[in-house]
Scaffold this motif. Sequence first.
Motif, PDB file in Angstrom:
ATOM      1  N   ALA A 110      45.296  53.871  49.541  1.00  0.00           N
ATOM      2  CA  ALA A 110      46.948  54.038  49.624  1.00  0.00           C
ATOM      3  C   ALA A 110      47.104  54.628  50.944  1.00  0.00           C
ATOM      4  CB  ALA A 110      47.129  54.958  48.517  1.00  0.00           C
ATOM      5  N   ASP A 111      46.373  55.071  51.677  1.00  0.00           N
ATOM      6  CA  ASP A 111      46.880  55.951  53.149  1.00  0.00           C
ATOM      7  C   ASP A 111      46.157  55.013  54.290  1.00  0.00           C
ATOM      8  OD1 ASP A 111      47.939  58.089  51.809  1.00  0.00           O
ATOM      9  OD2 ASP A 111      45.840  58.674  51.262  1.00  0.00           O
ATOM     10  N   HIS A 112      45.837  53.826  54.034  1.00  0.00           N
ATOM     11  CA  HIS A 112      45.577  52.942  55.145  1.00  0.00           C
ATOM     12  C   HIS A 112      46.550  52.895  56.266  1.00  0.00           C
ATOM     13  CE1 HIS A 112      44.145  49.436  57.582  1.00  0.00           C
ATOM     14  NE2 HIS A 112      42.879  49.701  56.991  1.00  0.00           N
ATOM     15  N   PRO A 113      46.207  53.197  57.462  1.00  0.00           N
ATOM     16  CA  PRO A 113      47.137  53.333  58.583  1.00  0.00           C
ATOM     17  C   PRO A 113      48.045  52.004  58.840  1.00  0.00           C
ATOM     18  CG  PRO A 113      44.993  53.352  59.205  1.00  0.00           C
ATOM     19  CD  PRO A 113      44.890  53.333  57.934  1.00  0.00           C
ATOM     20  N   ARG A 114      47.253  50.808  58.909  1.00  0.00           N
ATOM     21  CA  ARG A 114      47.908  49.515  59.120  1.00  0.00           C
ATOM     22  C   ARG A 114      48.355  48.761  57.835  1.00  0.00           C
ATOM     23  NH1 ARG A 114      43.776  49.605  63.254  1.00  0.00           N
ATOM     24  NH2 ARG A 114      42.501  48.592  61.982  1.00  0.00           N
ATOM     25  N   ILE A 115      47.857  49.016  56.763  1.00  0.00           N
ATOM     26  CA  ILE A 115      47.955  48.046  55.717  1.00  0.00           C
ATOM     27  C   ILE A 115      48.275  48.886  54.277  1.00  0.00           C
ATOM     28  CG2 ILE A 115      47.340  46.052  54.162  1.00  0.00           C
ATOM     29  CD1 ILE A 115      45.615  45.076  56.426  1.00  0.00           C
ATOM     30  N   LYS A 116      49.500  49.145  54.129  1.00  0.00           N
ATOM     31  CA  LYS A 116      49.756  49.847  52.805  1.00  0.00           C
ATOM     32  C   LYS A 116      49.043  49.372  51.561  1.00  0.00           C
ATOM     33  CE  LYS A 116      52.250  53.048  50.717  1.00  0.00           C
ATOM     34  NZ  LYS A 116      51.525  54.573  50.728  1.00  0.00           N
ATOM     35  N   ASN A 117      48.269  50.086  50.890  1.00  0.00           N
ATOM     36  CA  ASN A 117      47.541  49.762  49.823  1.00  0.00           C
ATOM     37  C   ASN A 117      46.455  48.699  49.964  1.00  0.00           C
ATOM     38  OD1 ASN A 117      48.771  51.739  47.815  1.00  0.00           O
ATOM     39  ND2 ASN A 117      50.475  50.282  47.809  1.00  0.00           N
ATOM     40  N   PHE A 118      45.777  49.115  51.151  1.00  0.00           N
ATOM     41  CA  PHE A 118      44.783  47.904  51.346  1.00  0.00           C
ATOM     42  C   PHE A 118      43.530  47.997  50.364  1.00  0.00           C
ATOM     43  CE2 PHE A 118      40.752  47.338  53.783  1.00  0.00           C
ATOM     44  CZ  PHE A 118      40.812  45.971  54.371  1.00  0.00           C
ATOM     45  N   ASN A 119      43.398  46.451  49.976  1.00  0.00           N
ATOM     46  CA  ASN A 119      42.562  46.276  48.961  1.00  0.00           C
ATOM     47  C   ASN A 119      41.106  46.024  49.319  1.00  0.00           C
ATOM     48  OD1 ASN A 119      41.599  43.412  47.020  1.00  0.00           O
ATOM     49  ND2 ASN A 119      42.325  45.406  45.932  1.00  0.00           N
ATOM     50  N   HIS A 120      40.384  46.888  48.750  1.00  0.00           N
ATOM     51  CA  HIS A 120      38.752  47.129  48.800  1.00  0.00           C
ATOM     52  C   HIS A 120      38.271  46.250  47.794  1.00  0.00           C
ATOM     53  CE1 HIS A 120      37.943  50.366  51.627  1.00  0.00           C
ATOM     54  NE2 HIS A 120      39.085  50.578  51.586  1.00  0.00           N
ATOM     55  N   TRP A 121      38.676  46.121  46.507  1.00  0.00           N
ATOM     56  CA  TRP A 121      37.880  45.368  45.516  1.00  0.00           C
ATOM     57  C   TRP A 121      39.003  44.776  44.658  1.00  0.00           C
ATOM     58  CZ3 TRP A 121      35.880  48.233  40.690  1.00  0.00           C
ATOM     59  CH2 TRP A 121      35.071  47.416  39.896  1.00  0.00           C
ATOM     60  N   ILE A 122      38.634  43.564  44.225  1.00  0.00           N
ATOM     61  CA  ILE A 122      39.628  42.786  42.880  1.00  0.00           C
ATOM     62  C   ILE A 122      38.189  42.073  42.161  1.00  0.00           C
ATOM     63  CG2 ILE A 122      39.926  40.806  44.709  1.00  0.00           C
ATOM     64  CD1 ILE A 122      42.134  41.705  42.051  1.00  0.00           C
ATOM     65  N   ALA A 123      38.353  42.529  41.031  1.00  0.00           N
ATOM     66  CA  ALA A 123      37.552  41.819  39.838  1.00  0.00           C
ATOM     67  C   ALA A 123      38.556  41.130  38.699  1.00  0.00           C
ATOM     68  CB  ALA A 123      36.592  42.698  39.093  1.00  0.00           C
ATOM     69  N   PHE A 124      38.528  40.175  38.434  1.00  0.00           N
ATOM     70  CA  PHE A 124      39.304  39.666  37.489  1.00  0.00           C
ATOM     71  C   PHE A 124      38.482  39.064  36.210  1.00  0.00           C
ATOM     72  CE2 PHE A 124      38.812  36.837  40.861  1.00  0.00           C
ATOM     73  CZ  PHE A 124      38.610  35.280  40.363  1.00  0.00           C
ATOM     74  N   ASN A 125      39.146  38.405  35.162  1.00  0.00           N
ATOM     75  CA  ASN A 125      38.594  37.895  33.939  1.00  0.00           C
ATOM     76  C   ASN A 125      37.267  38.781  33.619  1.00  0.00           C
ATOM     77  OD1 ASN A 125      40.151  35.864  33.869  1.00  0.00           O
ATOM     78  ND2 ASN A 125      39.014  34.461  35.179  1.00  0.00           N
ATOM     79  N   VAL A 126      37.583  40.051  33.595  1.00  0.00           N
ATOM     80  CA  VAL A 126      36.629  41.243  33.289  1.00  0.00           C
ATOM     81  C   VAL A 126      36.629  40.826  31.697  1.00  0.00           C
ATOM     82  CG1 VAL A 126      35.725  43.609  33.247  1.00  0.00           C
ATOM     83  CG2 VAL A 126      36.949  42.372  35.342  1.00  0.00           C
ATOM     84  N   ASP A 127      35.605  41.257  30.960  1.00  0.00           N
ATOM     85  CA  ASP A 127      35.383  41.142  29.382  1.00  0.00           C
ATOM     86  C   ASP A 127      36.333  42.641  29.281  1.00  0.00           C
ATOM     87  OD1 ASP A 127      34.081  38.986  29.038  1.00  0.00           O
ATOM     88  OD2 ASP A 127      32.262  39.991  28.888  1.00  0.00           O
ATOM     89  N   PRO A 128      37.173  42.394  28.104  1.00  0.00           N
ATOM     90  CA  PRO A 128      37.986  43.651  27.587  1.00  0.00           C
ATOM     91  C   PRO A 128      36.966  44.614  26.978  1.00  0.00           C
ATOM     92  CG  PRO A 128      38.233  41.781  26.257  1.00  0.00           C
ATOM     93  CD  PRO A 128      37.510  41.369  27.376  1.00  0.00           C
ATOM     94  N   VAL A 129      36.471  45.488  27.867  1.00  0.00           N
ATOM     95  CA  VAL A 129      35.640  46.478  27.355  1.00  0.00           C
ATOM     96  C   VAL A 129      36.105  47.897  27.658  1.00  0.00           C
ATOM     97  CG1 VAL A 129      33.547  44.975  27.341  1.00  0.00           C
ATOM     98  CG2 VAL A 129      34.061  46.584  29.315  1.00  0.00           C
ATOM     99  N   ASP A 130      35.704  48.807  27.048  1.00  0.00           N
ATOM    100  CA  ASP A 130      35.802  50.169  27.320  1.00  0.00           C
ATOM    101  C   ASP A 130      35.256  50.943  28.168  1.00  0.00           C
ATOM    102  OD1 ASP A 130      33.852  50.626  25.506  1.00  0.00           O
ATOM    103  OD2 ASP A 130      34.975  51.597  23.894  1.00  0.00           O
ATOM    104  N   LYS A 131      34.127  50.368  28.729  1.00  0.00           N
ATOM    105  CA  LYS A 131      33.371  51.109  29.721  1.00  0.00           C
ATOM    106  C   LYS A 131      32.993  50.123  30.776  1.00  0.00           C
ATOM    107  CE  LYS A 131      29.197  53.677  30.318  1.00  0.00           C
ATOM    108  NZ  LYS A 131      28.054  54.144  29.570  1.00  0.00           N
ATOM    109  N   ILE A 132      33.387  50.447  31.973  1.00  0.00           N
ATOM    110  CA  ILE A 132      32.832  49.637  33.076  1.00  0.00           C
ATOM    111  C   ILE A 132      31.740  50.349  33.721  1.00  0.00           C
ATOM    112  CG2 ILE A 132      33.432  48.355  35.205  1.00  0.00           C
ATOM    113  CD1 ILE A 132      35.112  47.524  32.985  1.00  0.00           C
ATOM    114  N   PRO A 133      30.418  49.577  33.570  1.00  0.00           N
ATOM    115  CA  PRO A 133      29.126  50.478  33.852  1.00  0.00           C
ATOM    116  C   PRO A 133      29.057  50.748  35.463  1.00  0.00           C
ATOM    117  CG  PRO A 133      28.640  48.333  33.135  1.00  0.00           C
ATOM    118  CD  PRO A 133      30.032  48.468  32.950  1.00  0.00           C
TER     119      PRO A 133
END
Length: 156
Positions: free
Chosen positions: A50-73
Amino acid sequence: MELKLTSPSFKEGEFIDKKFSGYGIDISPELNIENLSKDAVSLILTLDDADHPRIKNFNHWIAFNVDPVDKIPEHLPKGGCVKSPINMQQGMAYGNFRYRGPKTPKGETHHYVYTVYVLDIKIKANRFSNKKKIMKLAEGHIIQQASLTGLFTPNR
């Protein structure tokens, strides 16, 4: 009930351990999801600086189609398509096809936001998709969302 995202590794507003950062072994922390909707078909997981000096909310990680589980190991593997310990796809971010944790410049403290989005569909995208594309495809299908914010400074 409201969706809640927590981690046994750090609490809201607390410092994230170095092992989950680019200054450590750079593994993903365990994430726990409470009050997940019974209508959940898939999850999206993101990590943004959220505090990246050049790109607001600079994305470090995107995972999608993750199984709907209550614990991500902890320590999810690298790769565009992961089958174990949970099914998911990982796209293009600071960490291409993988988790890349905080890497704040020395002497600075940044806020890092882990977010889970609960969807009523699976996203039709490939591993070369970035957060902007994934979130565009998710529009109108996000049924729940929660965030967990931690702090990181390399000098700690």
